[in-house]
Design a protein around this motif. Structure first.
Motif: not given
Lengths: 356, 356
Positions: B135-138, B220, B222-223, B282
């Motif tokens: 999962w792409p995250t910050l 929230d 997760i991201g 991204k």
């Protein structure tokens, strides 16, 4: 002349308290001149704010309270320390006593829900409260519930959520017969939770005049706006809501980083800034601030704890619409229609049973 | 010289079949020269594609199969019609017979999971499979599981998910001791499902050398990338995943609309196009394509049905890493360490019990 809409406000809730909530009320009043407010909270903070805004003061009263519910109080603590005395409780009680048509708080959600249940009671035939929110979609807005009032749901509670959510949709989205979907997961081999399947059968077998049940939807259908009302139990509803918020923030961060990156992108941003502004407006969480506590014998609006005056005003306006368009009566009517339909269905199946 | 990594490929799965999967394999081979492939599927479609790509052909073999599993087959149908004979089954069987180190399919998820369970069996002590995704995250990337393999989970299954997900994180994210969080909802009054609370107690009481349990996280997080591994049962995991996808698509649509809006925004886009390209990269779902089926006695990679060659290559590369870095051995070791720790904990509490 129509009656005003009277909102009882817990002025002490949320991260900012009266300094944000009163200006928010003033903004809502600018939209709806037939609003009236009762503010509950600390006189020392509320009085100067009212004095500074004569237009707001003209339609408002206030009642001093000493006790405020903290954001980190547990519901049981809140009830122990703040029952009867707190600004939150008194705002709810004003609805019970018919001094107000709706209660508003930006405070502790758990405490608000516990107090609302104790103070206002549940609608007969509804066993647990739910929180419904407006969710921006590609088609406009949808209503999603329950976003965390209670964990787990049997089939009947999911059906109740469909009824309450569609009553709300008829008002806020101005739809005669909103579409409703049950949130489920599409992977074939699992086919969803038993309760969700059972609720789907009930909704198909007893169609409602008040909403159009469209079957299962998946997580990505929420943002698409596939249906007007998305029904799920509170655990997955809360996770969906927070995950979407997280994703939106994440993409906003990428976007900021992208336009800051190079000279060319700054120039680009200069030219496209109106487009970015429009985009920012669409993604502005204040636009859809205001969860509605459903299932109670009263309209209760929960504003986000971190809301500013604009977000507060939006939540108050949603509360206004719920009162003006008689949310509670709409829920009651749907429930009693369904009760009759259920009775008819049971009678019909008994008829079948006695036939040779 | 190290051994090659041999991947058995169901060439008939997914929306596009061999015409996308073979080019994808060629791209993966360009990254990892020590890959070898066995393609299972229709000779008439695979042979010309191999002939056109001598470099791929040099490291590949193929086996003709007549039967393919359709995307809408139910798992029971797939097993009835395709057991032993289908390209999907045979790719899994190649792993079982040690002709391949991993199986790959872009086909029907439910069928793949059912066949994998029957063909490869579960790891002892793991009762049900899970699907884990990147999962792409910050902060970069996290692993989220289960995203829909099975509904509901008791505390022990959640603990197993933590073990398996962190084994995967140590490989794909190159971390010595990844952080792990349990997905929960933060509203105080409900405090989360009993099973999630019980799993949290177990994870706190029996710390692992292989991961660092950090407690509950919300949607929230997760991201934000708050933890490296987010653990949840399949229903809410699937809803979180699909909701995030839906939100990302929704914002992309807003963004396209915004830059198309006016002449100025088009000029802006012209200058900022590199920034937009970076943003698009991204948000490119192909970058994180490739779910891993965990809990099986074999590495099984599930690519998204709609993937193109780039997405296919990414999924194959994830499979390659899982084999190269010994996912199964890492899971086994963590499980047996935990078994010993549990035994020690139980022995200690028995000691306590017999003390006066």
């Amino acid at each position: 002349m129509t009656k005003s809409v009277r909102i009882a406000i817990d002025a002490m809730g949320g991260d900012h308290g009266p300094e944000v909530i009163l200006p928010g009320a003033a903004l809502a009043l600018a939209q709806h001149a037939d609003l009236e407010f009762i503010f509950f909270g600390d006189e020392a903070r509320i009085k100067p704010l009212l004095a500074a805004n004569p237009r707001l003061a003209a339609v408002s009263s206030f009642r001093h309270t000493d006790v405020e519910i903290r954001m980190d109080d547990k519901p049981s603590q809140a009830l122990r320390n703040g029952r009867r005395t707190s600004s939150m409780w008194q705002a709810l009680e004003a609805v019970k006593k018919d001094e107000a048509d709706a209660a508003f708080s930006a405070g502790n959600t758990g405490a608000l829900m516990a107090m609302a249940k104790v103070c206002l009671h549940m609608i007969p035939a509804i066993d647990r409260p739910a929180i419904a929110v407006l969710w921006p979609t590609l088609r406009g807005e949808s209503i999603v519930l329950d976003v965390g009032a209670s964990i787990g749901a049997d089939a009947q509670h999911l059906v109740d959520l469909a009824i309450m959510g569609s009553a709300m949709a008829r008002i806020v989205l101005s739809l005669a017969r909103p579409t409703v979907g049950l949130l489920n997961i599409g992977v074939e081999e699992v086919k969803g939770i038993e309760e969700v399947k059972a609720a789907s059968r009930i909704l198909r077998e007893t169609p409602s005049a008040d909403f159009d049940y469209r079957g299962f939807v998946e997580g990505d259908d929420i943002g698409k706006g596939t249906v007007d009302v998305v029904v799920t139990e509170g655990f997955s509803g809360n996770i969906a809501l927070k995950t979407a918020e997280g994703t939106a923030k994440q993409i906003s961060a990428y976007l900021r980083e992208a336009v800051r990156g190079s000279f060319a992108s700054k120039v680009g941003y200069f030219f496209a800034r109106q487009a970015f502004q429009a985009l920012g407006d669409k993604m502005d969480p204040r636009r859809v601030n205001g969860g509605i506590l459903l299932g109670l014998e009263g309209v209760v609006v929960k504003s986000h704890g971190g809301s500013d005056a604009v977000g507060t005003a939006r939540a108050l306006e949603i509360g206004y619409e719920m009162v003006r368009d008689q949310l509670l009566r709409k829920i009651q009517n749907s429930l009693s229609d369904r009760g009759e339909a259920d009775a008819a269905r049971i009678a019909a199946s008994e008829d079948d049973a006695v036939r040779p």
